[in-house]
Motif scaffolding. Structure first.
Motif, PDB file in Angstrom:
ATOM      1  N   THR A 130      40.558  36.916 -18.075  1.00  0.00           N
ATOM      2  CA  THR A 130      39.609  37.995 -17.774  1.00  0.00           C
ATOM      3  C   THR A 130      39.208  38.754 -19.037  1.00  0.00           C
ATOM      4  OG1 THR A 130      41.433  39.477 -17.162  1.00  0.00           O
ATOM      5  CG2 THR A 130      40.323  38.316 -15.381  1.00  0.00           C
ATOM      6  N   TYR A 131      40.156  38.942 -19.961  1.00  0.00           N
ATOM      7  CA  TYR A 131      39.812  39.622 -21.216  1.00  0.00           C
ATOM      8  C   TYR A 131      38.737  38.844 -21.963  1.00  0.00           C
ATOM      9  CZ  TYR A 131      40.048  41.105 -26.057  1.00  0.00           C
ATOM     10  OH  TYR A 131      39.714  41.539 -27.323  1.00  0.00           O
ATOM     11  N   TRP A 132      38.989  37.546 -22.173  1.00  0.00           N
ATOM     12  CA  TRP A 132      38.041  36.747 -22.935  1.00  0.00           C
ATOM     13  C   TRP A 132      36.751  36.513 -22.165  1.00  0.00           C
ATOM     14  CZ3 TRP A 132      38.290  36.751 -27.826  1.00  0.00           C
ATOM     15  CH2 TRP A 132      39.519  36.820 -28.482  1.00  0.00           C
ATOM     16  N   ALA A 133      36.808  36.444 -20.839  1.00  0.00           N
ATOM     17  CA  ALA A 133      35.587  36.247 -20.049  1.00  0.00           C
ATOM     18  C   ALA A 133      34.662  37.450 -20.212  1.00  0.00           C
ATOM     19  CB  ALA A 133      35.944  36.040 -18.579  1.00  0.00           C
ATOM     20  N   ARG A 134      35.213  38.650 -20.127  1.00  0.00           N
ATOM     21  CA  ARG A 134      34.385  39.849 -20.304  1.00  0.00           C
ATOM     22  C   ARG A 134      33.803  39.914 -21.709  1.00  0.00           C
ATOM     23  NH1 ARG A 134      35.780  44.498 -16.563  1.00  0.00           N
ATOM     24  NH2 ARG A 134      36.782  43.464 -14.818  1.00  0.00           N
ATOM     25  N   LYS A 135      34.633  39.558 -22.687  1.00  0.00           N
ATOM     26  CA  LYS A 135      34.163  39.581 -24.071  1.00  0.00           C
ATOM     27  C   LYS A 135      33.052  38.543 -24.282  1.00  0.00           C
ATOM     28  CE  LYS A 135      36.013  39.905 -28.704  1.00  0.00           C
ATOM     29  NZ  LYS A 135      35.286  41.104 -29.031  1.00  0.00           N
ATOM     30  N   SER A 160      54.511  37.189 -14.934  1.00  0.00           N
ATOM     31  CA  SER A 160      54.520  35.784 -14.550  1.00  0.00           C
ATOM     32  C   SER A 160      53.480  35.026 -15.369  1.00  0.00           C
ATOM     33  CB  SER A 160      54.225  35.641 -13.057  1.00  0.00           C
ATOM     34  OG  SER A 160      52.867  35.934 -12.792  1.00  0.00           O
ATOM     35  N   ASP A 161      53.623  33.711 -15.377  1.00  0.00           N
ATOM     36  CA  ASP A 161      52.666  32.875 -16.107  1.00  0.00           C
ATOM     37  C   ASP A 161      51.257  33.026 -15.540  1.00  0.00           C
ATOM     38  OD1 ASP A 161      54.632  31.902 -17.789  1.00  0.00           O
ATOM     39  OD2 ASP A 161      55.047  30.160 -16.539  1.00  0.00           O
ATOM     40  N   ALA A 162      51.152  33.122 -14.211  1.00  0.00           N
ATOM     41  CA  ALA A 162      49.838  33.274 -13.579  1.00  0.00           C
ATOM     42  C   ALA A 162      49.214  34.618 -13.936  1.00  0.00           C
ATOM     43  CB  ALA A 162      49.961  33.136 -12.061  1.00  0.00           C
ATOM     44  N   ASP A 163      50.020  35.684 -13.983  1.00  0.00           N
ATOM     45  CA  ASP A 163      49.490  36.997 -14.358  1.00  0.00           C
ATOM     46  C   ASP A 163      49.036  37.011 -15.817  1.00  0.00           C
ATOM     47  OD1 ASP A 163      49.909  38.084 -11.847  1.00  0.00           O
ATOM     48  OD2 ASP A 163      51.865  38.924 -12.364  1.00  0.00           O
ATOM     49  N   LEU A 164      49.831  36.409 -16.681  1.00  0.00           N
ATOM     50  CA  LEU A 164      49.449  36.355 -18.095  1.00  0.00           C
ATOM     51  C   LEU A 164      48.167  35.552 -18.278  1.00  0.00           C
ATOM     52  CD1 LEU A 164      50.101  37.036 -21.011  1.00  0.00           C
ATOM     53  CD2 LEU A 164      51.519  34.987 -21.101  1.00  0.00           C
TER      54      LEU A 164
END
Length: 136
Positions: free
Chosen positions: A62-67, A52-56
């Motif tokens: 979250t990927y970029w936030a952790r990075k 879904s758009d929300a999952d994507l």
């Protein structure tokens, strides 16, 4: 020759030269035992559903936030594959994560960022894809 709408001289050979072996291989490359059925690919699963758009959005944020929390760097939202709205979510999530990381450590900061990204992305895509252009 190429200026009048037709392909350049070497392009026809390139197209047909690559297409013919590919066609022959897909129709005639059956392997040593042509009577044995080929196994299904391991990655194919009958229960796979589209994301879904929300999952994507949540995965990207979250990927970029952790990075960003680990590296401390920001980048261009378009090079990250984010819309402007997703980038705003990312900035808010990272700001909250930095605050928690100082007080409670990186594990709790990551948990908070995950929750906030999920909540914000779900709210953003609650009524479908936001209208107003592809980068909103």
């Amino acid at each position: 020759m190429g200026r009048r709408g037709g392909p350049r001289p070497g392009v026809r050979f390139l197209v047909f030269g690559l297409a013919l072996p590919a066609l022959l291989c897909t129709t005639g490359c059956t392997g040593p035992d042509a009577s044995a059925p080929s196994p299904a690919p391991a990655s194919a699963s009958p229960s796979a559903q589209p994301t879904s758009d929300a999952d994507l959005c949540t995965r990207l944020v979250t990927y970029w936030a952790r990075k960003m929390l680990a590296d401390g760097t920001y980048g261009d939202y378009q090079s990250m594959g984010l819309s402007h709205g997703q980038y705003q979510i990312l900035r808010d999530v990272v700001a909250a994560g930095r605050s928690v990381r100082k007080r409670q450590g990186p594990d709790l900061a990551n948990q908070l960022m995950d929750r906030q990204a999920r909540t914000a992305c779900t709210a953003r895509y609650r009524h479908g894809t936001p209208s107003g252009g592809p980068w909103t």
